[in-house]
Motif scaffolding. Structure first.
Motif: not given
Length: 159
Positions: A40, A64, A98-100, A102, A129, A146, A148-149, A156
């Motif tokens: 992340p 993020t 879930k860490h996203g 964009q 995503g 988008t 994710y990991t 985060w």
């Protein structure tokens, strides 16, 4: 001695051993998957690095997204005022977060295609995503991805 032997072969003890083995197998599977995913805290840097290799693109925005559980429970089950992660701490089970990120980049269609292809070919994997492509003024478009990991850690970093 007989009672001890009977206890060792009891169906409940066998079921407990079976469940422990399943848990160990699932932990191994999860560790294997984790080693393939982008960490992340390195995700934003990796996206910028790939962007830097595609000189015809311009970074428009990168942000993020809030961390969330991979599998969310209905809000009524969480309790008022608790985050989803805090609501699960008492379970004693490992949670997957879930860490996203964009990211929006501007460029020509072929440059954007090369950028997406480079992201897909990376050895470190991310989950995709939402993807959107908006044409601003021909020939330039803005691509918003988008990505994710996953992690067992709720912590985060924000960009």
């Amino acid at each position: 001695m007989q009672a001890k032997r009977d206890d060792e072969s009891s169906p409940l003890r066998m079921r407990t051993a079976q469940l422990k083995q399943q848990l160990q197998d699932q932990d191994g599977y999860l560790q294997n998957r984790r080693s393939r995913l982008v960490e992340p805290d390195k995700m934003a840097g990796l996206l910028k690095q790939v962007l830097g290799k595609n000189g015809g693109l311009q970074l428009v925005e990168m942000k993020t997204l809030p961390v969330s559980l991979l599998i969310e429970e209905p809000k009524a089950a969480n309790g008022a005022g608790q985050s989803a992660a805090a609501a699960h701490e008492h379970d004693g089970q490992k949670q997957i977060f879930k860490h996203g990120v964009q990211i929006s980049v501007r460029g020509g269609y072929l440059e954007l295609l090369r950028y997406v292809s480079a992201l897909e070919r990376m050895p470190a994997q991310m989950f995709w995503g939402e993807v959107s492509l908006n044409v601003e003024q021909y020939p330039y478009s803005v691509l918003t991805l988008t990505l994710y990991t996953l992690s067992l850690d709720e912590i985060w970093l924000t960009v």
